[in-house]
Design a protein around this motif. Structure first.
Motif, mmCIF file in Angstrom:
data_model
loop_
_atom_site.group_PDB
_atom_site.id
_atom_site.type_symbol
_atom_site.label_atom_id
_atom_site.label_comp_id
_atom_site.label_asym_id
_atom_site.label_seq_id
_atom_site.Cartn_x
_atom_site.Cartn_y
_atom_site.Cartn_z
ATOM 1 N N ALA A 1 -27.226 -38.409 -1.723
ATOM 2 C CA ALA A 1 -25.880 -38.921 -2.049
ATOM 3 C C ALA A 1 -25.017 -37.795 -2.634
ATOM 4 N N TYR A 2 -25.660 -36.945 -3.480
ATOM 5 C CA TYR A 2 -24.934 -35.810 -4.091
ATOM 6 C C TYR A 2 -24.441 -34.856 -3.005
ATOM 7 N N ARG A 3 -25.313 -34.586 -2.025
ATOM 8 C CA ARG A 3 -24.936 -33.694 -0.923
ATOM 9 C C ARG A 3 -23.750 -34.268 -0.143
ATOM 10 N N ASN A 4 -23.883 -35.596 0.108
ATOM 11 C CA ASN A 4 -22.786 -36.252 0.839
ATOM 12 C C ASN A 4 -21.472 -36.162 0.057
ATOM 13 N N ALA A 5 -21.623 -36.424 -1.268
ATOM 14 C CA ALA A 5 -20.409 -36.392 -2.117
ATOM 15 C C ALA A 5 -19.810 -34.995 -2.102
ATOM 16 N N TRP A 6 -20.699 -34.010 -2.158
ATOM 17 C CA TRP A 6 -20.259 -32.604 -2.153
ATOM 18 C C TRP A 6 -19.508 -32.294 -0.854
ATOM 19 N N GLN B 1 -16.380 -35.296 -9.191
ATOM 20 C CA GLN B 1 -17.107 -36.018 -10.240
ATOM 21 C C GLN B 1 -17.181 -37.520 -9.902
ATOM 22 N N ARG B 2 -16.044 -38.050 -9.495
ATOM 23 C CA ARG B 2 -15.976 -39.492 -9.193
ATOM 24 C C ARG B 2 -16.840 -39.834 -7.982
ATOM 25 N N GLU B 3 -16.804 -38.975 -6.990
ATOM 26 C CA GLU B 3 -17.611 -39.197 -5.779
ATOM 27 C C GLU B 3 -19.084 -39.274 -6.154
ATOM 28 N N VAL B 4 -19.524 -38.290 -6.979
ATOM 29 C CA VAL B 4 -20.940 -38.231 -7.356
ATOM 30 C C VAL B 4 -21.335 -39.513 -8.095
ATOM 31 N N SER B 5 -20.482 -39.902 -9.065
ATOM 32 C CA SER B 5 -20.874 -41.062 -9.872
ATOM 33 C C SER B 5 -20.843 -42.339 -9.008
ATOM 34 N N ARG B 6 -19.856 -42.446 -8.113
ATOM 35 C CA ARG B 6 -19.789 -43.632 -7.252
ATOM 36 C C ARG B 6 -20.997 -43.685 -6.308
ATOM 37 N N SER B 7 -21.390 -42.520 -5.785
ATOM 38 C CA SER B 7 -22.541 -42.493 -4.882
ATOM 39 C C SER B 7 -23.793 -42.937 -5.615
ATOM 40 N N ASN B 8 -23.928 -42.415 -6.861
ATOM 41 C CA ASN B 8 -25.110 -42.794 -7.655
ATOM 42 C C ASN B 8 -25.153 -44.304 -7.849
ATOM 43 N N THR B 9 -24.001 -44.855 -8.278
ATOM 44 C CA THR B 9 -23.958 -46.298 -8.559
ATOM 45 C C THR B 9 -24.279 -47.074 -7.288
ATOM 46 N N ARG B 10 -23.662 -46.619 -6.170
ATOM 47 C CA ARG B 10 -23.895 -47.325 -4.910
ATOM 48 C C ARG B 10 -25.383 -47.289 -4.527
ATOM 49 N N THR B 11 -25.961 -46.090 -4.678
ATOM 50 C CA THR B 11 -27.389 -45.956 -4.340
ATOM 51 C C THR B 11 -28.221 -46.902 -5.198
ATOM 52 N N GLU B 12 -27.895 -46.871 -6.515
ATOM 53 C CA GLU B 12 -28.670 -47.736 -7.418
ATOM 54 C C GLU B 12 -28.520 -49.204 -7.023
ATOM 55 N N GLN B 13 -27.260 -49.595 -6.689
ATOM 56 C CA GLN B 13 -27.023 -51.009 -6.344
ATOM 57 C C GLN B 13 -27.764 -51.396 -5.062
#
Ligand SMILES: Nc1ncnc2c1ncn2[C@@H]1O[C@H](COP(=O)(O)OP(=O)(O)OP(=O)(O)O)[C@@H](O)[C@H]1O
Ligand SMILES: [Mg+2]
Length: 546
Positions: free
Chosen positions: A176-181, A29-41
């Protein structure tokens, strides 16, 4: 926690599994949310940079009236990898240039930026760019002011257009989700490995050793005193194991000691009972033997006296009778007084009956002599040494003593004795004691038969035979009620009796057992069936000394 309902071998792996799963899920869960935030940033940084540069370039091109250059700039920015759409609105919100040709000259309401109208106005007024995220967070938009030109009388430029860049986040986020997965999978695998190692560690150090302790305690509780745990190490479990082993050792020693003492006590009690029973029986038998021997002795003298003199009596009588005959021949006409006297005493009958009377007296005294011999034979009071004796004589004299119990009485019919005597050699034995055995066993048979109800014929069968050439077997069987299987194993115990208080001491068979087994090296056994009867088998070697 004093009450834990699950065994360790289940609870530890379950806890580790739960712990690993929760940790894996949370990290994913944390990986996914961090990846999302990073992508957005990252995209928002990129958008800020591109938008401000592009707006500056456009302003420059407009200042130099380079319309072609501006068109090229818009189409170039549209080729950037994450930009889905680039638009340039004029001061009236009509599309000047677009990466999508069909949107040119359209008003803002017909373009994808239609719902950002108020923001576009704000950007135009404040002259500062904005980066915003769509509601579904799949699109990022950069809205930047672009000064398209101004009239000479204007203090501030009056033609302010707007650069609208639309970034596509969906693909980036999916990536990013795939990477996090993938990262989470690696993480979870590492975690699973760690949990397995942990489980193995706990299994070896805790579960297995606790199981050993539990097994040992159960085994000890079931009476296996040899059990030891013997856990190595210096941890708490090893200490418990040591304490347990010491305790088991102590219990074992104490129990062994206790058993030894118990055995000694049993032995002491047994020999005490044995001595007591011997004393009682010896007392009983010796008084019986003494009495029998005494009576036999007392009777013996007068009977011998009578029996011995009967021959003379017979002789004298014969003489007297022949004298009477002689008188009758020589004086056929006797005087009246003599004739009257002869008539009165019935001389004729007397002469006929007198010899018969004497004969029956002789038979009687002979019978008395036989009984006396039997009585002496039974008591064998004077014979405590080994003697070669005729076993049948012993049985017969015992039966003679018990004769009165075999006859019918008011309460019970008579008991028949069936003798099936074989040809026995003389047996070397303690005759008096052997008679005691016959007495005890035949008495028990009589007692059992007296218990029978109804008119069944009561019999005691005594069978003797030679067995294996140098053993003698005497079987004494009654057809009484038999012995129950619960009572059978106890009949040879001293003081065991089923008879009412006062009528049985429970010593007969235990003494008989001692006499046969210990004194004569023989065997005494009992076969019994309920309702059919009981047989006692006495077996002794012919020559005891050999
Ligand atoms: N022939 C038999 N039939 C049925 N039961 C018997 C027979 N012989 C022995 N028993 C059982 O064995 C028990 C023990 O016999 P044992 O001769 O030792 O003692 P007892 O006859 O009871 O007493 P005691 O002989 O000292 O007067 C008896 O009480 C009786 O229950
Ligand atoms: Mg008895």
């Amino acid at each position: 926690m004093s009450r834990f309902p699950f065994p360790l071998r289940f609870s530890i792996p379950v806890i580790l599994l739960l712990f690993g799963s929760v940790l894996g899920l949370v990290s994913f869960q944390r990986e996914v949310s961090r990846s999302n935030t990073r992508t957005e940033q990252e995209i928002s940084q990129e958008a800020k940079f591109s938008a401000s540069q592009t707006s500056g370039l456009l302003e420059y091109q407009y200042r130099h009236a380079d319309g072609k250059g501006a068109e090229l700039t818009i189409s170039q920015i549209g080729t950037a990898p994450n930009i889905r759409l680039a638009l340039l609105y004029d001061e009236n919100n009509r599309v000047i240039f677009s990466t999508r040709f069909e949107l040119r000259n359209r008003l803002i309401k017909d373009t994808p930026a239609s719902n950002q109208l108020s923001l576009i106005e704000k950007v135009r007024q404040t002259r500062s760019g904005k980066i915003i995220l769509s509601e579904d967070e799949q699109t990022l938009m950069a809205i930047y002011p672009v000064v398209l030109g101004s009239l000479s009388r204007d203090i501030l430029p009056s033609r302010v257009g707007v650069l609208f860049l639309e970034y596509n986040l969906a693909d980036l986020k999916a990536q990013a989700y795939r990477n996090a997965w993938e990262r989470s999978l690696v993480y979870s695998a590492t975690l699973a490995l760690l949990c397995t190692v942990l489980w193995l560690f706990f299994y070896k150090t805790l579960t297995l050793r606790v199981a050993q302790l539990v097994l040992a305690s159960n085994s000890l509780a079931q009476g296996n005193l040899n059990v030891r745990v013997n856990l190595q190490g210096s941890d708490e479990l090893a200490k418990i194991s040591n304490a347990f082993d010491r305790m088991a050792e102590e219990i074992q020693n104490n129990t062994e000691e206790l058993h030894k003492k118990q055995k000694q006590l049993k032995q002491a009690l047994y020999s005490l009972k044995e001595t007591q029973s011997q004393l009682i029986q010896a007392e009983k038998m010796s008084s019986l033997g003494q009495m029998v021997a005494g009576i036999a002795h007392e009777i013996n003298n007068p009977v011998n006296f009578i029996h011995g003199n009967l021959n003379y009596v017979e002789e004298y009588t014969q003489d007297l009778l022949s004298l009477v005959h002689l008188y009758q021949e020589h004086y056929p006409n006797a005087s009246l007084k003599i004739a009257e006297q002869a008539e009165e005493i019935d001389l004729k009958f007397m002469i006929e009956d007198f010899p018969k009377l004497l004969t029956s007296m002789k038979v009687g005294t002979e019978r008395i002599c036989e009984i006396v011999t039997s009585l002496r034979n039974f008591s064998r009071f004077d014979e405590s040494d080994l003697k070669n004796v005729d076993i049948h004589e012993g049985i017969d004299s015992t039966l003679l003593i018990l004769q009165h119990r075999l006859k019918d009485t008011l309460n019970s019919p008579s008991i028949e004795i069936i003798k099936e005597y074989g040809h026995l050699p003389k047996v070397e034995c303690y005759a008096g004691q052997l008679n005691q055995v016959f007495m005890n066993i035949i008495s028990n048979g009589i007692d059992a038969l007296l218990e029978l109800k109804g008119n069944k014929i009561r019999e005691i069968r005594i069978r003797t035979e030679v067995k294996d050439s140098d053993w003698v077997r005497v079987a004494i069987a009654d057809n009484g009620p038999g012995i129950t299987p619960e009572v059978q194993p106890r009949i040879f115990d001293p003081f065991f009796t089923t008879k009412p208080v006062g009528s049985g001491t429970g010593l007969g068979l235990s003494i008989s057992y001692q006499i046969i087994v210990e004194k004569h090296g023989g065997r005494l056994s009992c076969i019994s069936a309920i309702g059919k009867g009981t047989t006692f088998l006495i077996e002794i070697p012919v020559g005891l000394k050999s």
